[in-house]
Motif scaffolding. Structure first.
Motif, short mmCIF file in Angstrom:
data_model
loop_
_atom_site.label_atom_id
_atom_site.label_comp_id
_atom_site.label_asym_id
_atom_site.label_seq_id
_atom_site.Cartn_x
_atom_site.Cartn_y
_atom_site.Cartn_z
N GLU A 101 0.83 -1.21 0.00
CA GLU A 101 0.00 0.00 0.00
C GLU A 101 0.87 1.26 0.00
O GLU A 101 1.97 1.28 0.54
CB GLU A 101 -0.92 0.02 1.22
CG GLU A 101 -2.00 -1.04 1.20
CD GLU A 101 -1.56 -2.31 1.91
OE1 GLU A 101 -0.33 -2.53 2.06
OE2 GLU A 101 -2.43 -3.10 2.31
N SER A 102 0.34 2.30 -0.63
CA SER A 102 1.10 3.54 -0.80
C SER A 102 1.63 4.09 0.51
O SER A 102 2.75 4.60 0.59
CB SER A 102 0.22 4.59 -1.49
OG SER A 102 -0.21 4.15 -2.75
N TRP A 103 0.82 4.01 1.57
CA TRP A 103 1.24 4.59 2.83
C TRP A 103 2.41 3.83 3.47
O TRP A 103 3.14 4.37 4.29
CB TRP A 103 0.06 4.68 3.82
CG TRP A 103 -0.51 3.35 4.26
CD1 TRP A 103 -1.52 2.66 3.69
CD2 TRP A 103 -0.08 2.58 5.40
NE1 TRP A 103 -1.76 1.49 4.38
CE2 TRP A 103 -0.90 1.42 5.44
CE3 TRP A 103 0.90 2.75 6.38
CZ2 TRP A 103 -0.76 0.44 6.42
CZ3 TRP A 103 1.04 1.77 7.37
CH2 TRP A 103 0.21 0.64 7.37
N ARG A 104 2.60 2.56 3.06
CA ARG A 104 3.71 1.77 3.59
C ARG A 104 5.04 2.09 2.90
O ARG A 104 6.11 1.90 3.49
CB ARG A 104 3.44 0.27 3.42
CG ARG A 104 2.31 -0.30 4.24
CD ARG A 104 2.16 -1.79 3.96
NE ARG A 104 1.06 -2.38 4.70
CZ ARG A 104 1.16 -2.89 5.93
NH1 ARG A 104 2.34 -2.88 6.54
NH2 ARG A 104 0.11 -3.39 6.53
#
Length: 567
Positions: A101-104
């Protein structure tokens, strides 16, 4: 529509028929979207390197775009060698990495590496789709880039949240992408100048490379050389652009070529270079191009013009478009062969035929199998339109003597010279041409790197042939250690399994050959059955090395030229 569904729609719209990969948690949404449609077939490999080589083999054999779908951490790292090989040889390939995921991504978590920095040096375009809204543009740019100008691989990273997010609108995708996408033609003035230079020459040659094959210029080239009786030489990537039994064809030059072809290049006063890279292997470490030779260079990629040799006339354009314009200009001028051209080409062809015949003039009958016996048996037993995938190692010098009678029939990791390419590439080629004879010609060290793909071949019913040149080690490296390092051997002697028995354990056919009398029967219909066949040829390593002096003089000249340049 989700980002994953849009991705699959774009692949189908672009004409991608196969996606190769290894299933992972970060590609599940795209896999699910593939499961729901019937236009793009997903084929699961046993290792990402094998998946990349399968896609590469499919693309080389067809000229069509293929895709890889891999996990965004170790999966993407495993695909790097295959992508680099495609990049060096200008093969259209789309690599999609499912990322976390992008936030990771900024948090340096599990499975996360800087993929854009990893892939930018070995692709034409590398991008990450930051949002679902940006995904259509990212995919369109990547797909267009892979077949535009000089073909090559592209990379698109798609985070899981982008795969799962809704995409607004109903974008139908880019439409079918064919190779080449555009055919820019040189100007008329450039073509007129090319004709003038060509007709002034006394000893002209054509050097055709992979760019001529990608352009589909074979028939146009044949028309030119038959009209002017020009000798045609090729790089490794250009093999078969003119069948090597044609009266004007002298086959490849340089490291894997003949002395006749290399001599023709070295004595030329004009070189018409058509999509040909003047690589170290083609020019024997940049020693074959004479200083007095004028070069007419036609290249789709303007960045390659004048590299590494200055050109008397450099043109950026499509090879087929150039040859068609050249023929039109010659029609206008009533052009005919120059003085002595036909006799010179005939003499060169006879010298080439004599050189090829000499390789097999004293091949003994019976006894333990020798490399020259194996090559001769393949020459006599393979179908005329057989598609060969050749590995990297000592065996390459022998198998390179097999004649190639059409384009896209000799697949080899030419620029990177990567081991582990040929067998999985043959699987991709067999998918494209299930009724043709497709044979991987590999060494034991080469085959061992990807033999897990035997399971893939059996599961998918891919009846490829595999001929294993088993000299029990990395004999090409061992030769160097003997010649240059006083016979101090390290890391070159291997203990191999029984490859034939191992093949049978996967469900393939396995045959083991040690005597010359067994060759014909073992090789009969290899690569033509319903399931894969592995023919293991047991060879004497010392005899292989001894035959290198006769069989691979150009290969040895390559290394001597390298030593001379260093001195």
């Amino acid at each position: 529509m989700t980002g994953a569904e849009l991705t699959v729609r774009f692949l189908a719209a672009a004409g991608v028929r196969y996606a190769f990969g290894v299933s992972s948690t970060t590609t599940l949404d795209i896999l699910d979207a593939l499961h729901a449609q019937g236009e793009v077939t997903y084929l699961s490999a046993r290792h990402e390197h094998g998946a990349a080589a399968m896609a590469d083999g499919y693309a080389r054999a067809t000229g069509s775009l293929a895709a890889c779908l891999v996990q965004g951490g170790p999966g993407a790292c495993n695909v790097v060698c295959g992508v680099a090989s495609a990049f060096k040889d200008s093969v259209p390939l789309l690599v999609i990495a499912g990322e976390e995921e992008s936030w990771r991504l900024p948090r340096d978590g599990r499975h996360i590496v800087d993929l854009l920095s990893l892939f930018r040096p070995i692709t034409k375009w590398a991008v990450r789709a930051p949002t679902a809204g940006e995904l259509p543009r990212s995919l369109r740019q990547a797909l267009t880039a892979t077949v535009s100008g000089r073909p090559g691989p592209v990379f698109v990273g798609i985070p899981k949240d982008v795969q799962q997010a809704a995409v607004e609108g109903n974008d139908p995708g880019p439409g079918p992408l064919t190779l080449p996408l555009h055919r820019p033609s040189p100007s008329r003035k450039e073509v007129e100048a090319a004709v003038a230079l060509l007709l002034e020459a006394r000893a002209p040659v054509v050097l055709a490379g992979g760019g001529a094959v990608s352009s589909g210029a074979g028939e146009a080239l044949r028309g030119l050389v038959e009209r002017l009786r020009l000798p045609v030489l090729t790089t490794g990537m250009g093999r078969g652009i003119l069948p090597e039994d044609h009266p004007c064809a002298l086959g490849p030059v340089g490291q894997m070529g003949s002395e006749t072809a290399s001599g023709a290049l070295a004595s030329a006063d004009l070189i018409l270079a058509l999509g040909a890279r003047f690589s170290d292997t083609a020019t024997l470490n940049w020693t074959l191009i004479p200083q007095v030779a004028r070069i007419i260079q036609v290249e789709i990629d303007p960045a390659r013009l004048g590299v590494p040799y200055p050109a008397a006339l450099a043109m950026s354009g499509d090879i087929l478009a150039f040859l068609e314009a050249l023929q039109t200009e010659m029609d206008h001028r009533g052009a005919r062969p120059g003085l002595g051209w036909e006799n010179r080409t005939g003499e060169l062809k006879r010298a080439w035929e004599k050189e090829q015949a000499a390789l097999f003039a004293d091949v003994p009958r019976g006894g333990r199998v020798r490399p020259d016996q194996l090559v001769k048996a393949l020459m006599e037993g393979l179908d005329p339109d057989a598609l060969l995938c050749v590995g990297a190692g000592q065996h390459t010098s022998f198998f390179s003597k097999l004649p190639v009678k059409g384009p896209r029939r000799y697949l080899h990791s030419t620029g990177l010279a990567s081991m582990g390419f040929a067998f999985p590439a043959a699987l991709g080629a067999k998918l494209a041409f299930p009724r043709r004879q497709v044979v991987a010609l590999v060494g034991d060290g080469d085959f061992a790197m990807t033999l897990g793909e035997l399971e893939t071949a059996c599961r998918c019913g891919l009846g490829v042939g595999v001929v294993v040149f088993n000299n029990m080690g990395f004999l090409g490296i061992k030769d160097h250690q003997r010649q240059r390092y006083g016979g101090r051997y390290i890391g070159v002697d291997l203990t191999n399994p029984d490859f034939a028995a191992l093949a049978a354990s996967f469900g393939a056919e396995g045959r083991r050959v040690s005597r010359e009398a067994e060759l014909e029967g073992a090789l009969k219909e290899v690569g033509l059955g319903q399931k894969p066949t592995v023919v293991e040829i047991l060879l004497d390593g010392e005899e292989c090395s001894a035959l290198m002096e006769r069989f691979a003089r150009s290969h040895l000249a390559f290394h001597r030229a390298a030593q001379a340049r260093r001195a």
